[in-house]
Design a protein around this motif. Structure first.
Motif, PDB file in Angstrom:
ATOM      1  N   GLU A   1      -6.331  -9.840  -9.782  1.00 53.39           N
ATOM      2  CA  GLU A   1      -5.299 -10.632  -9.993  1.00 53.39           C
ATOM      3  C   GLU A   1      -4.431 -11.144  -8.838  1.00 53.39           C
ATOM      4  N   PHE A   2      -4.158 -12.286  -8.771  1.00 51.21           N
ATOM      5  CA  PHE A   2      -3.508 -12.886  -7.746  1.00 51.21           C
ATOM      6  C   PHE A   2      -2.045 -13.453  -8.245  1.00 51.21           C
ATOM      7  N   ASP A   3      -1.073 -13.397  -7.218  1.00 50.51           N
ATOM      8  CA  ASP A   3       0.032 -14.175  -7.860  1.00 50.51           C
ATOM      9  C   ASP A   3      -0.071 -15.850  -7.654  1.00 50.51           C
ATOM     10  N   GLY A   4      -0.963 -16.109  -6.673  1.00 47.87           N
ATOM     11  CA  GLY A   4      -1.253 -17.621  -6.414  1.00 47.87           C
ATOM     12  C   GLY A   4      -2.491 -17.871  -5.912  1.00 47.87           C
ATOM     13  N   ILE A   5      -2.980 -19.038  -6.169  1.00 49.09           N
ATOM     14  CA  ILE A   5      -4.277 -19.473  -5.500  1.00 49.09           C
ATOM     15  C   ILE A   5      -4.025 -20.691  -4.847  1.00 49.09           C
ATOM     16  N   LEU A   6      -4.440 -20.889  -3.646  1.00 48.59           N
ATOM     17  CA  LEU A   6      -4.367 -22.121  -2.911  1.00 48.59           C
ATOM     18  C   LEU A   6      -5.581 -23.120  -2.922  1.00 48.59           C
ATOM     19  N   PHE A   7      -5.267 -24.225  -3.431  1.00 48.90           N
ATOM     20  CA  PHE A   7      -6.533 -25.128  -3.628  1.00 48.90           C
ATOM     21  C   PHE A   7      -6.235 -26.332  -2.519  1.00 48.90           C
ATOM     22  N   PHE A   8      -7.211 -26.672  -2.075  1.00 46.27           N
ATOM     23  CA  PHE A   8      -7.253 -27.910  -1.041  1.00 46.27           C
ATOM     24  C   PHE A   8      -8.023 -29.169  -1.319  1.00 46.27           C
ATOM     25  N   SER A   9      -8.722 -29.029  -2.483  1.00 43.70           N
ATOM     26  CA  SER A   9      -9.414 -30.133  -2.869  1.00 43.70           C
ATOM     27  C   SER A   9      -9.982 -30.029  -4.188  1.00 43.70           C
ATOM     28  N   PRO A  10     -10.209 -31.043  -5.196  1.00 37.62           N
ATOM     29  CA  PRO A  10     -10.665 -31.037  -6.502  1.00 37.62           C
ATOM     30  C   PRO A  10     -11.882 -30.034  -6.654  1.00 37.62           C
ATOM     31  N   SER A  11     -12.625 -30.204  -5.692  1.00 39.48           N
ATOM     32  CA  SER A  11     -14.084 -29.512  -5.891  1.00 39.48           C
ATOM     33  C   SER A  11     -13.856 -27.980  -5.637  1.00 39.48           C
ATOM     34  N   ALA A  12     -13.008 -27.485  -5.065  1.00 42.05           N
ATOM     35  CA  ALA A  12     -12.571 -26.164  -4.670  1.00 42.05           C
ATOM     36  C   ALA A  12     -11.897 -25.859  -6.289  1.00 42.05           C
ATOM     37  N   VAL A  13     -11.175 -26.520  -7.003  1.00 41.99           N
ATOM     38  CA  VAL A  13     -10.708 -26.069  -8.223  1.00 41.99           C
ATOM     39  C   VAL A  13     -11.905 -25.994  -9.197  1.00 41.99           C
ATOM     40  N   GLN A  14     -12.535 -26.806  -9.053  1.00 43.00           N
ATOM     41  CA  GLN A  14     -13.994 -26.811  -9.812  1.00 43.00           C
ATOM     42  C   GLN A  14     -14.835 -25.512  -9.622  1.00 43.00           C
ATOM     43  N   SER A  15     -15.077 -25.116  -8.364  1.00 40.03           N
ATOM     44  CA  SER A  15     -15.724 -24.041  -8.056  1.00 40.03           C
ATOM     45  C   SER A  15     -14.964 -22.516  -8.305  1.00 40.03           C
ATOM     46  N   PHE A  16     -13.681 -22.485  -8.143  1.00 39.20           N
ATOM     47  CA  PHE A  16     -13.243 -21.320  -8.526  1.00 39.20           C
ATOM     48  C   PHE A  16     -13.128 -21.324 -10.133  1.00 39.20           C
ATOM     49  N   PHE A  17     -12.775 -22.178 -10.920  1.00 44.20           N
ATOM     50  CA  PHE A  17     -12.875 -22.062 -12.382  1.00 44.20           C
ATOM     51  C   PHE A  17     -14.132 -22.188 -13.009  1.00 44.20           C
ATOM     52  N   GLN A  18     -15.432 -22.132 -12.307  1.00 43.74           N
ATOM     53  CA  GLN A  18     -16.350 -22.072 -12.792  1.00 43.74           C
ATOM     54  C   GLN A  18     -16.923 -20.775 -13.369  1.00 43.74           C
ATOM     55  N   LEU A  19     -16.337 -19.478 -12.662  1.00 39.43           N
ATOM     56  CA  LEU A  19     -16.549 -18.136 -13.177  1.00 39.43           C
ATOM     57  C   LEU A  19     -15.370 -17.515 -13.394  1.00 39.43           C
ATOM     58  N   ASN A  20     -13.963 -18.061 -13.089  1.00 36.69           N
ATOM     59  CA  ASN A  20     -12.723 -17.385 -13.555  1.00 36.69           C
ATOM     60  C   ASN A  20     -12.179 -17.999 -14.244  1.00 36.69           C
ATOM     61  N   LYS A  21     -11.330 -17.406 -15.094  1.00 39.96           N
ATOM     62  CA  LYS A  21     -10.109 -17.961 -15.928  1.00 39.96           C
ATOM     63  C   LYS A  21      -8.716 -17.978 -15.357  1.00 39.96           C
ATOM     64  N   SER A  22      -7.722 -18.597 -15.811  1.00 40.89           N
ATOM     65  CA  SER A  22      -6.232 -18.512 -15.196  1.00 40.89           C
ATOM     66  C   SER A  22      -5.814 -17.217 -15.851  1.00 40.89           C
ATOM     67  N   LYS A  23      -5.013 -16.301 -14.807  1.00 41.05           N
ATOM     68  CA  LYS A  23      -4.407 -15.140 -15.208  1.00 41.05           C
ATOM     69  C   LYS A  23      -3.228 -15.213 -14.990  1.00 41.05           C
ATOM     70  N   ASN A  24      -2.401 -16.415 -15.110  1.00 39.63           N
ATOM     71  CA  ASN A  24      -0.954 -16.663 -14.957  1.00 39.63           C
ATOM     72  C   ASN A  24      -0.802 -16.767 -13.526  1.00 39.63           C
TER      73      ASN A  24
ATOM     74  N   LYS B   1     -17.419 -17.735  -7.217  1.00 32.78           N
ATOM     75  CA  LYS B   1     -17.482 -16.489  -7.057  1.00 32.78           C
ATOM     76  C   LYS B   1     -16.603 -16.115  -7.937  1.00 32.78           C
ATOM     77  N   LYS B   2     -16.904 -14.656  -8.669  1.00 35.69           N
ATOM     78  CA  LYS B   2     -16.058 -14.023  -9.788  1.00 35.69           C
ATOM     79  C   LYS B   2     -15.148 -13.192  -9.127  1.00 35.69           C
ATOM     80  N   PHE B   3     -13.807 -13.296  -9.387  1.00 33.18           N
ATOM     81  CA  PHE B   3     -12.701 -12.359  -8.871  1.00 33.18           C
ATOM     82  C   PHE B   3     -12.056 -11.426 -10.052  1.00 33.18           C
ATOM     83  N   ASP B   4     -12.371 -10.215 -10.093  1.00 31.77           N
ATOM     84  CA  ASP B   4     -11.703  -9.256 -10.937  1.00 31.77           C
ATOM     85  C   ASP B   4     -10.227  -9.157 -10.498  1.00 31.77           C
TER      86      ASP B   4
END
Length: 219
Positions: free
Chosen positions: A150-173, A145-148
């Motif tokens: 900006e967050f201070d942090g993202i909570l990840f609980f599995s490698p798959s969740a990381v892959q899913s988030f970064f499929q449509l988003n880039k790191s914004k610090n 899912k694409k998020f416009d």
């Protein structure tokens, strides 16, 4: 007010930890779990390796387990509630494999896993000639899912969740708060700002969030 995105839906008690610290959050289910319905399982599994609570939830009414070798305190708790003997418990699959090699090399095992299971455990056991049968009991599907925002942090609980988030988003610090080293290693492919929980629990990930965002940002 600092804000975070959590890649799995939190319970009310977990949300209250963020609320009480003055941290806003957005719930997002980065992955979807689908149990496989028609699994061929033996009536009794003598030595089951279970590295995810999803594996247990997928099979708990379909077979009996004599001895369990598990990853994670939540998985351990669920199996104890079902009166299953926990022989070994570790914080990650690699550590569990090493304990099996060291203490149980003569036994044969059934690995109840998902379609995105990692290679470390089966590879280590096979390298040490330990008999292992794998049964896929659930599937993990990415839910990008694409998020416009900006967050201070993202909570990840599995490698798959990381892959899913970064499929449509880039790191914004933002800081990637990870439940363990395996998840953190996946996150390192996309960002260098990473904090790892001291214990592999959702609550401890939140403790790291509160510690970092409340203390360091003078909330």
């Amino acid at each position: 007010m600092p804000s975070v995105l959590t890649t799995k839906k939190l319970t009310k008690s977990q949300e209250s930890l963020l609320f009480n610290a003055g941290i806003a959050w957005v719930n997002y289910s980065a992955i979807q779990i689908e149990f496989i319905k028609n699994i061929q399982l033996p009536e009794l599994i003598e030595n089951a390796i279970i590295t995810s609570k999803n594996a247990w939830l997928a099979i708990k009414e379909k077979t009996k387990i004599e001895n369990a070798f598990v990853v994670g305190s939540k998985t351990e708790q669920l199996l104890k509630e079902a009166n299953i003997a926990i022989i070994e418990k570790a914080d990650n699959a690699k550590d569990l494999a090493n304990r099996i090699i060291e203490n149980h090399a003569e036994k044969s095992f059934t690995f109840l896993c998902g379609n995105k299971r990692r290679d470390e455990l089966p590879k280590l056991l096979q390298q040490n000639q330990i008999e292992l049968k794998e049964i896929e009991v659930y599937k993990t599907k990415l839910n990008p899912k694409k998020f416009d925002q900006e967050f201070d942090g993202i909570l990840f609980f599995s490698p798959s969740a990381v892959q899913s988030f970064f499929q449509l988003n880039k790191s914004k610090n933002e800081i990637a708060f990870c439940i363990g080293n395996t998840t953190a290693n996946e996150a390192k492919k996309y960002t260098s700002a990473i904090k790892i929980a001291n214990q592999p629990t959702v609550e401890n990930v939140i403790v790291q969030v509160v510690k970092e965002l409340k203390t360091n940002r003078n909330v």
